[in-house]
Design a protein around this motif. Structure first.
Motif, PDB file in Angstrom:
ATOM      1  N   LYS A 230       1.291   6.744  -6.927  1.00  0.00           N
ATOM      2  CA  LYS A 230       0.280   7.760  -7.205  1.00  0.00           C
ATOM      3  C   LYS A 230       0.869   9.158  -7.065  1.00  0.00           C
ATOM      4  CE  LYS A 230      -3.738   5.086  -5.725  1.00  0.00           C
ATOM      5  NZ  LYS A 230      -4.775   4.938  -4.686  1.00  0.00           N
ATOM      6  N   ASP A 231       1.654   9.357  -6.015  1.00  0.00           N
ATOM      7  CA  ASP A 231       2.304  10.653  -5.811  1.00  0.00           C
ATOM      8  C   ASP A 231       3.198  11.007  -6.994  1.00  0.00           C
ATOM      9  OD1 ASP A 231       1.079  10.833  -3.328  1.00  0.00           O
ATOM     10  OD2 ASP A 231       2.899  10.326  -2.194  1.00  0.00           O
TER      11      ASP A 231
ATOM     12  N   ARG B 132       2.249   1.704  -3.434  1.00  0.00           N
ATOM     13  CA  ARG B 132       1.206   2.188  -4.347  1.00  0.00           C
ATOM     14  C   ARG B 132       0.941   3.679  -4.147  1.00  0.00           C
ATOM     15  NH1 ARG B 132      -2.695  -3.043  -3.892  1.00  0.00           N
ATOM     16  NH2 ARG B 132      -1.742  -4.194  -5.621  1.00  0.00           N
ATOM     17  N   GLU B 133       0.926   4.122  -2.906  1.00  0.00           N
ATOM     18  CA  GLU B 133       0.740   5.546  -2.624  1.00  0.00           C
ATOM     19  C   GLU B 133       1.860   6.370  -3.246  1.00  0.00           C
ATOM     20  OE1 GLU B 133       0.283   6.350   1.567  1.00  0.00           O
ATOM     21  OE2 GLU B 133      -1.271   4.815   1.754  1.00  0.00           O
ATOM     22  N   LYS B 134       3.089   5.890  -3.136  1.00  0.00           N
ATOM     23  CA  LYS B 134       4.223   6.615  -3.721  1.00  0.00           C
ATOM     24  C   LYS B 134       4.101   6.667  -5.238  1.00  0.00           C
ATOM     25  CE  LYS B 134       6.302   7.729   0.011  1.00  0.00           C
ATOM     26  NZ  LYS B 134       6.311   9.107   0.464  1.00  0.00           N
TER      27      LYS B 134
ATOM     28  N   GLU C  50       0.835  -1.208   0.000  1.00  0.00           N
ATOM     29  CA  GLU C  50       0.000   0.000   0.000  1.00  0.00           C
ATOM     30  C   GLU C  50       0.871   1.261   0.000  1.00  0.00           C
ATOM     31  OE1 GLU C  50      -3.127   2.247  -0.578  1.00  0.00           O
ATOM     32  OE2 GLU C  50      -3.147   0.065  -0.642  1.00  0.00           O
TER      33      GLU C  50
END
Length: 125
Positions: A91-92, A87-89, A84
């Protein structure tokens, strides 16, 4: 290799390297203590520190890096948390990429406008 050689190869300072070791970012694969208590760093340490610099450059904190390294051998919930985070990185990075592309388009328009003004001034003279 000694710390000053490692510093030259990675572009990090010796205090930074010692700090990373203290924080657990370098382990037995990367550094061993000699009988005289000097550190001896491996070639793997060079690549590992370069990787740390790269992921920091894209927004990972040392805490993120430590969590990812810690969880590599972890159980399923821990690994899910790391996935997770990654995945956040991603998106960033996608957002930053779009912002940079927009800035690049703006600069291209500005350049075109300035070139047009230069061309007008040159044709008048």
């Amino acid at each position: 290799m000694k710390i000053h050689v490692l510093a030259q190869k990675t572009g990090l300072t010796p205090p930074t390297i010692r700090y990373y070791e203290k924080e657990g970012l370098l382990d037995k694969r990367h550094v061993e203590r000699m009988d005289n208590n000097y550190r001896n760093y491996t070639e793997e340490a060079v690549e590992h520190l370069r990787l740390i610099k790269k992921v920091q450059a894209v927004g990972f904190t040392l805490g993120d890096i430590k969590a990812i390294m810690k969880e590599e051998g972890g159980d399923k919930p821990e690994l899910s948390r790391v996935v997770e985070l990654l995945r956040e990185k991603m998106k960033d990075l996608d957002c930053r990429k779009k912002e940079l592309e927009q800035a690049q388009e703006l600069l291209a328009r500005m350049i075109a406008n300035k070139l047009a003004l230069l061309e007008k001034k040159e044709t008048k003279t």
